[in-house]
Design a protein around this motif. Structure first.
Motif, mmCIF file in Angstrom:
data_model
loop_
_atom_site.group_PDB
_atom_site.id
_atom_site.type_symbol
_atom_site.label_atom_id
_atom_site.label_comp_id
_atom_site.label_asym_id
_atom_site.label_seq_id
_atom_site.Cartn_x
_atom_site.Cartn_y
_atom_site.Cartn_z
ATOM 1 N N THR A 119 0.569 -1.144 0.034
ATOM 2 C CA THR A 119 -0.097 0.155 0.113
ATOM 3 C C THR A 119 0.717 1.527 -0.394
ATOM 4 O OG1 THR A 119 -1.545 -1.167 0.988
ATOM 5 C CG2 THR A 119 -1.972 1.274 1.564
ATOM 6 N N THR A 120 1.177 1.870 -0.657
ATOM 7 C CA THR A 120 1.277 3.316 -1.096
ATOM 8 C C THR A 120 0.105 4.465 -0.666
ATOM 9 O OG1 THR A 120 1.014 3.948 -3.052
ATOM 10 C CG2 THR A 120 3.253 2.639 -2.277
ATOM 11 N N PHE A 121 0.640 5.328 -0.005
ATOM 12 C CA PHE A 121 0.384 6.722 0.863
ATOM 13 C C PHE A 121 0.136 8.121 0.079
ATOM 14 C CE2 PHE A 121 1.270 4.189 4.162
ATOM 15 C CZ PHE A 121 0.340 3.415 3.918
ATOM 16 N N SER A 122 0.814 7.755 -1.392
ATOM 17 C CA SER A 122 1.252 9.249 -1.668
ATOM 18 C C SER A 122 0.421 10.053 -2.434
ATOM 19 C CB SER A 122 2.192 8.908 -2.934
ATOM 20 O OG SER A 122 2.127 7.653 -3.708
ATOM 21 N N GLY A 123 -0.201 10.622 -2.149
ATOM 22 C CA GLY A 123 -1.836 11.738 -3.169
ATOM 23 C C GLY A 123 -2.319 11.193 -2.856
ATOM 24 N N GLN A 124 -2.837 10.758 -0.975
ATOM 25 C CA GLN A 124 -3.672 10.584 -0.466
ATOM 26 C C GLN A 124 -4.041 11.753 0.843
ATOM 27 O OE1 GLN A 124 -3.676 6.762 0.951
ATOM 28 N NE2 GLN A 124 -3.584 5.902 -0.573
ATOM 29 N N GLY A 125 -2.748 12.864 0.752
ATOM 30 C CA GLY A 125 -3.662 14.078 1.622
ATOM 31 C C GLY A 125 -4.859 14.367 1.784
ATOM 32 N N ALA A 135 -8.515 9.287 6.091
ATOM 33 C CA ALA A 135 -7.168 9.341 7.689
ATOM 34 C C ALA A 135 -6.971 10.801 6.714
ATOM 35 C CB ALA A 135 -6.411 8.129 7.038
ATOM 36 N N LEU A 136 -6.144 11.429 7.963
ATOM 37 C CA LEU A 136 -5.604 13.183 7.210
ATOM 38 C C LEU A 136 -3.153 12.771 7.211
ATOM 39 C CD1 LEU A 136 -7.007 13.963 10.942
ATOM 40 C CD2 LEU A 136 -7.137 14.752 8.342
ATOM 41 N N TYR A 137 -3.421 11.970 5.946
ATOM 42 C CA TYR A 137 -2.314 11.895 5.858
ATOM 43 C C TYR A 137 -1.582 13.425 5.568
ATOM 44 C CZ TYR A 137 -3.373 7.284 5.219
ATOM 45 O OH TYR A 137 -3.737 5.623 5.685
ATOM 46 N N GLY A 138 -0.125 13.694 5.632
ATOM 47 C CA GLY A 138 0.201 15.106 5.845
ATOM 48 C C GLY A 138 1.223 14.741 3.875
ATOM 49 N N TYR A 139 1.577 15.478 4.003
ATOM 50 C CA TYR A 139 2.629 15.432 3.099
ATOM 51 C C TYR A 139 3.583 14.128 3.160
ATOM 52 C CZ TYR A 139 6.522 16.900 0.197
ATOM 53 O OH TYR A 139 8.046 16.313 -1.068
ATOM 54 N N ASP A 140 4.337 13.923 4.662
ATOM 55 C CA ASP A 140 5.586 13.560 4.550
ATOM 56 C C ASP A 140 4.585 11.724 4.449
ATOM 57 O OD1 ASP A 140 6.742 15.237 6.166
ATOM 58 O OD2 ASP A 140 7.031 14.996 7.904
ATOM 59 N N TRP A 141 3.613 11.270 4.045
ATOM 60 C CA TRP A 141 3.447 9.973 3.546
ATOM 61 C C TRP A 141 4.261 9.565 2.353
ATOM 62 C CZ3 TRP A 141 1.649 6.735 6.522
ATOM 63 C CH2 TRP A 141 1.413 6.713 8.067
ATOM 64 N N ASN A 142 3.985 10.575 1.791
ATOM 65 C CA ASN A 142 5.016 10.435 0.116
ATOM 66 C C ASN A 142 5.910 9.355 0.712
ATOM 67 O OD1 ASN A 142 3.006 11.523 -1.602
ATOM 68 N ND2 ASN A 142 3.601 13.806 -0.765
ATOM 69 N N PHE A 143 6.513 9.335 1.955
ATOM 70 C CA PHE A 143 7.725 8.419 2.048
ATOM 71 C C PHE A 143 7.548 7.207 2.885
ATOM 72 C CE2 PHE A 143 9.253 13.166 1.636
ATOM 73 C CZ PHE A 143 9.455 13.068 0.429
ATOM 74 N N TYR A 144 6.005 7.104 2.569
ATOM 75 C CA TYR A 144 5.991 6.107 3.284
ATOM 76 C C TYR A 144 5.529 5.182 2.417
ATOM 77 C CZ TYR A 144 6.653 8.483 8.244
ATOM 78 O OH TYR A 144 6.687 9.032 9.330
ATOM 79 N N TRP A 145 5.366 3.581 2.952
ATOM 80 C CA TRP A 145 4.960 2.732 2.098
ATOM 81 C C TRP A 145 4.429 1.411 3.094
ATOM 82 C CZ3 TRP A 145 7.924 -1.819 0.137
ATOM 83 C CH2 TRP A 145 8.970 -1.979 0.278
ATOM 84 N N GLN A 146 3.971 0.231 3.087
ATOM 85 C CA GLN A 146 3.291 -0.831 4.480
ATOM 86 C C GLN A 146 3.136 -1.922 2.922
ATOM 87 O OE1 GLN A 146 -0.134 0.285 6.675
ATOM 88 N NE2 GLN A 146 -0.676 -1.798 5.843
ATOM 89 N N VAL A 147 3.438 -2.349 3.778
ATOM 90 C CA VAL A 147 3.137 -4.109 3.054
ATOM 91 C C VAL A 147 2.442 -4.819 3.809
ATOM 92 C CG1 VAL A 147 4.614 -6.577 3.319
ATOM 93 C CG2 VAL A 147 6.255 -4.325 2.775
ATOM 94 N N ASN A 148 1.842 -5.791 3.494
ATOM 95 C CA ASN A 148 0.305 -6.385 4.482
ATOM 96 C C ASN A 148 0.947 -7.411 4.124
ATOM 97 O OD1 ASN A 148 -0.942 -3.086 4.552
ATOM 98 N ND2 ASN A 148 -0.779 -3.464 2.180
ATOM 99 N N PHE A 149 1.199 -8.552 4.923
ATOM 100 C CA PHE A 149 0.985 -10.073 5.000
ATOM 101 C C PHE A 149 -0.017 -10.742 5.234
ATOM 102 C CE2 PHE A 149 5.836 -8.191 7.006
ATOM 103 C CZ PHE A 149 6.031 -9.032 5.989
ATOM 104 N N THR A 150 -0.612 -11.185 5.094
ATOM 105 C CA THR A 150 -2.012 -12.593 4.991
ATOM 106 C C THR A 150 -1.820 -12.925 6.348
ATOM 107 O OG1 THR A 150 -1.327 -13.664 3.256
ATOM 108 C CG2 THR A 150 -2.095 -11.591 2.360
ATOM 109 N N GLU A 151 -0.369 -13.614 6.432
ATOM 110 C CA GLU A 151 -0.492 -14.728 7.418
ATOM 111 C C GLU A 151 -0.736 -13.585 8.813
ATOM 112 O OE1 GLU A 151 2.387 -16.788 7.547
ATOM 113 O OE2 GLU A 151 2.464 -17.702 5.247
ATOM 114 N N THR A 152 -0.918 -14.528 10.739
ATOM 115 C CA THR A 152 -0.759 -13.739 11.145
ATOM 116 C C THR A 152 0.274 -13.059 12.104
ATOM 117 O OG1 THR A 152 -1.359 -15.891 12.675
ATOM 118 C CG2 THR A 152 -2.871 -14.587 12.303
ATOM 119 N N THR A 153 0.761 -12.592 12.857
ATOM 120 C CA THR A 153 2.029 -11.759 13.443
ATOM 121 C C THR A 153 2.658 -13.607 14.137
ATOM 122 O OG1 THR A 153 0.817 -9.918 14.458
ATOM 123 C CG2 THR A 153 2.984 -10.620 15.026
ATOM 124 N N LYS A 154 4.106 -13.206 13.683
ATOM 125 C CA LYS A 154 5.038 -14.770 14.823
ATOM 126 C C LYS A 154 5.251 -13.982 15.730
ATOM 127 C CE LYS A 154 5.455 -16.490 9.742
ATOM 128 N NZ LYS A 154 6.986 -16.661 9.318
#
Length: 203
Positions: A119-125, A135-154
């Motif tokens: 998941t990327t957050f660029s342009g989602q301000g 969600a309240l995404y600021g400019y800094d969120w352009n430099f964040y991205w998220q890996v989504n795992f389908t398995e529960t936390t080990k």
């Protein structure tokens, strides 16, 4: 093909190469002695072909790791299984690509997470036209991205055999997270998301 069948085949081939005539026995002891050696060489040749594949190597895995600079800072000494070591080697050898979503998804797949998403957050301000539930995404969120795992936390916790300087509790796949953090663009920050664990059924 098993060893016995392979030996019989080589013995038959050697018999077929003999000159014709009554001087040669069908059960010549020389041929019976040579056939197992040829069969052994044949099998070891097949083993070498298998060892050339990072996902199948066992005998040469140390050599593969040395060539790939493994184990590295993402490895936990003494905890990785052969299958996990093979995955790391395969990822190092076959990971080809650039700074693209498909490249990172392929790396995650090679590490054992073919269903992971990004998941990327660029342009989602948040804008004046955004729904109030956005969600309240600021400019800094352009430099964040998220890996989504389908398995529960080990989750692994400290035990009586743990060292005193170890964490009381560790969660997530630290190897996968470490690998992604090492190869992510230096100006970005990666977040890792795991689905919540299912609640235990009441007794």
């Amino acid at each position: 093909m098993d060893t016995e069948q392979l030996t019989q085949n080589y013995q038959q081939q050697l018999q077929n190469l003999l000159p014709r005539g009554p001087a040669w026995s069908e059960d010549d002891p020389l041929l019976a002695g040579l056939a197992p050696a040829f069969a052994a060489v044949h099998q070891r040749s097949n083993d070498l072909i298998k060892e050339s594949d990072p996902l199948q190597t066992v005998e040469m895995i140390d050599r593969w790791e040395a060539c790939c600079g493994l184990p590295d800072s993402c490895s936990v000494p003494g905890t990785e299984t052969i299958a996990q070591r093979q995955q790391r080697v395969n990822t190092k050898v076959n990971a080809v690509g650039g700074i693209t979503k498909s490249y990172y998804l392929q790396v995650l797949s090679d590490l054992g997470y073919p269903d992971a998403t990004i998941t990327t957050f660029s342009g989602q301000g948040f804008k004046s036209t955004s729904p109030c539930t956005s969600a309240l995404y600021g400019y800094d969120w352009n430099f964040y991205w998220q890996v989504n795992f389908t398995e529960t936390t080990k989750v692994s916790g400290m035990t009586c055999k743990s060292r005193c300087n170890e964490a009381i509790r560790i969660w997530g796949d630290t190897v996968a997270e470490c690998v992604i953090n090492k190869i992510c663009p230096s100006h970005t920050i990666v977040l890792f998301s795991y689905p919540p664990e299912a609640l235990s059924a009441p007794y």
